[in-house]
Enzyme design. Structure first.
Site, short mmCIF file in Angstrom:
data_model
loop_
_atom_site.label_atom_id
_atom_site.label_comp_id
_atom_site.label_asym_id
_atom_site.label_seq_id
_atom_site.Cartn_x
_atom_site.Cartn_y
_atom_site.Cartn_z
N ASP A 141 57.68 17.27 38.55
CA ASP A 141 58.23 16.21 37.66
C ASP A 141 59.50 16.16 38.33
OD1 ASP A 141 57.56 14.87 35.38
OD2 ASP A 141 58.20 16.67 34.33
N ASP A 143 57.06 23.29 41.37
CA ASP A 143 56.80 22.33 40.42
C ASP A 143 55.86 20.60 40.19
OD1 ASP A 143 58.29 21.50 37.75
OD2 ASP A 143 59.79 20.78 38.69
#
Length: 527
Positions: free
Chosen positions: A84, A82
């Protein structure tokens, strides 16, 4: 010689080679010669002496990688990430930015009172993993048994007393349907989708929202600030309407936030020079890399150029933006598209293969697996959210998972302080003598036991407040795992504070979970 010393000497002499049950029998023997008060005070004295002689535990490594499930990295061929709070770690300035943007939208779009503009963000008020009761307007902390942690329930910025909490909920344990919605009746329909209601018409919506990601922390700060303003100014408000307005305001300002951060990444993103080293190590180990993020390309590109360099895409075999997780992991029919970074839009051609250097948009995990052949335990995916990043990929697709939990650094540094270690040790030992002597029912014993209980309560509050004054540790209530940590341990094979910590381990390293002590087993294992 003092009474304390006399009895300690006698107990040490008699109890040195006795089991705990036989030791308790010795108490009955000594009770013929000493009052109950003297016996209990002596038990306290002996325990205190033992506590002072105990060696404090060694420090925990804040850069460690911790295993919930055995994970052999030699089986992993593909590493997914991922973006963030996984690759990009944000400074506190981002929380302030999201708060301010959300507050402005409350004023401009929803026409909240102008005085709201004066409410400043309180960065250390909330923590991740809390629940917000959208019906009662309370922010609270639950443990893994769905028990409320008293002393960690707030209406606005004001703590709610234990008496009022019990009056509102009638119990300290919250029914699962209230917290998670009515999903239990639907688990029999299908093994794959046991956690999804068969029909929206028949599903009862949960009354609580779990704040499982770090973006929700400034959102809760804004919600509690506004609620406090309404309460202090005797303005009637509807808790659910306030929640929805704040939620929509903060989420709708994300595109604005993306533009602001992309234009000044140094102000909002923490540098991480070791990130490139880790990608290089994976490439040299002949591993495949992919990125799946909900964030837009221009935002991700600005951050990755700052973190890794302008050639960051060369490290990834597949890059997918605007993935719309967790839908990305559950839908089967949404087409993957090519994203034209120059035109800043996706294009219509059908995607039949995934190529390095091309940016992709939306799609599903089924297409990702079908087009690459990556599946099962050969894939290790890292994310920060136990649900949208980790739950479906491990439950439905058999991927291995790693959680990146930023708060671990603060939590472990707090655990490592001498004062915390001393308090935690004494709390455990004090609880044990309370358990051992709680069945004494004469007035003298009950008075002393109450003193012990009062001391235990003070210690519990001390060990809680050092993490966060309002809500304590992200991972524990007073003694149980939190709702958040139990789900983290369920869905993550490993967890750590930063991706760069993996540099300290080879690509053939096996992470072994600690053998915990079950309630019916020995108090501890000795090697």
């Amino acid at each position: 010689m003092s009474l304390c010393s006399t009895i300690v000497g006698a107990f040490v002499k008699v109890n040195s080679n006795l089991s705990q049950n036989k030791s308790k029998k010795c108490v009955l023997v000594f009770s013929k010669y000493f009052s109950t008060r003297e016996l209990l005070k002596e038990a306290y004295c002996r325990t205190k002496l033992k506590y002072r002689s105990k060696k404090l535990p060694q420090d925990v490594n804040p850069q460690g990688v911790f295993a919930c499930n055995e994970l052999d990295l030699s089986e992993v061929k593909v590493y997914g990430f991922d973006y963030d709070y996984t690759l990009a770690h944000y400074k506190p300035t981002l929380e302030h930015l999201l708060y301010n943007l959300g507050r402005d939208m409350l004023l401009d779009k929803y026409k909240y009172p102008p005085e709201i503009s004066k409410l400043e963000y309180k960065p250390h008020f909330a923590v991740r993993g809390l629940h917000y009761d959208i019906e009662k307007g309370l922010l609270l902390k639950l443990d893994s048994f769905l028990q409320i942690q008293f002393g960690a329930v707030y209406r606005g910025l004001t703590p709610v007393s234990t008496e009022e909490v019990l009056k509102l909920y009638k119990n300290r344990i919250i029914p699962i349907a209230y917290v998670e919605g009515d999903t239990r009746a639907h688990r029999i329909y299908t093994n794959v989708e046991w956690n999804k209601p068969k029909s929206k018409k028949h599903a009862n919506r949960a009354k609580m929202v779990h704040l499982a990601d770090l973006f929700s922390v400034p959102e809760m700060g804004l919600l509690c600030n506004v609620a406090e303003y309404f309460i202090k100014n005797h303005i009637d408000y509807h808790p659910e309407i306030l929640f929805l307005d704040v939620k929509n305001s903060v989420q709708n300002c994300h595109p604005i936030m993306h533009k602001i951060v992309a234009q000044n990444v140094e102000e909002y993103i923490r540098p991480n020079a070791d990130l490139k080293k880790y990608f290089q190590m994976l490439q040299q180990g002949d591993k495949k890399l992919f990125l799946v993020t909900n964030s837009p390309y221009h935002f991700v590109n600005a951050g990755m150029e700052m973190l890794v360099g302008h050639d960051w895409r060369e490290y990834f075999d597949v890059v997918i933006v605007n993935a719309n997780k967790p839908t990305f992991f559950t839908e089967v029919s949404r087409p993957i598209r090519v994203f034209d970074k120059n035109a800043n839009t996706h294009i219509w051609e059908k995607v039949t293969s995934l190529e390095k250097g091309i940016i992709y948009y939306e799609g599903t995990v089924k297409q990702l697996q079908d087009l690459t052949g990556w599946s099962g335990h050969q894939v290790l995916y890292f994310g920060d959210h136990p649900y949208s990043d980790l739950a479906d990929v491990t439950l439905e697709h058999g991927w291995r998972t790693g959680a990146i939990i930023n708060e671990l650094t603060h939590e472990i540094n707090t655990l490592n302080t001498q004062k915390f270690k001393e308090n935690a040790n004494w709390l455990q030992m004090l609880t044990q003598i309370i358990e051992d002597y709680q069945d004494y029912d004469d007035p003298e014993a009950m008075e002393i036991l109450q003193d012990w209980m009062n001391e235990r309560d003070r210690l519990r509050n001390d060990t809680k407040s050092v993490f966060n004054r309002q809500f304590g540790s992200v991972f524990r209530t007073y003694h149980n795992p939190t709702y958040f940590s139990r789900r983290l341990f369920r869905f993550a094979d490993i967890y750590t504070s930063n991706i760069r910590n993996l540099l300290n381990y080879s690509l053939t390293h096996t992470f072994y979970p600690r053998r915990g002590v079950m309630p019916h087993e020995y108090g501890s294992y000795f090697v």
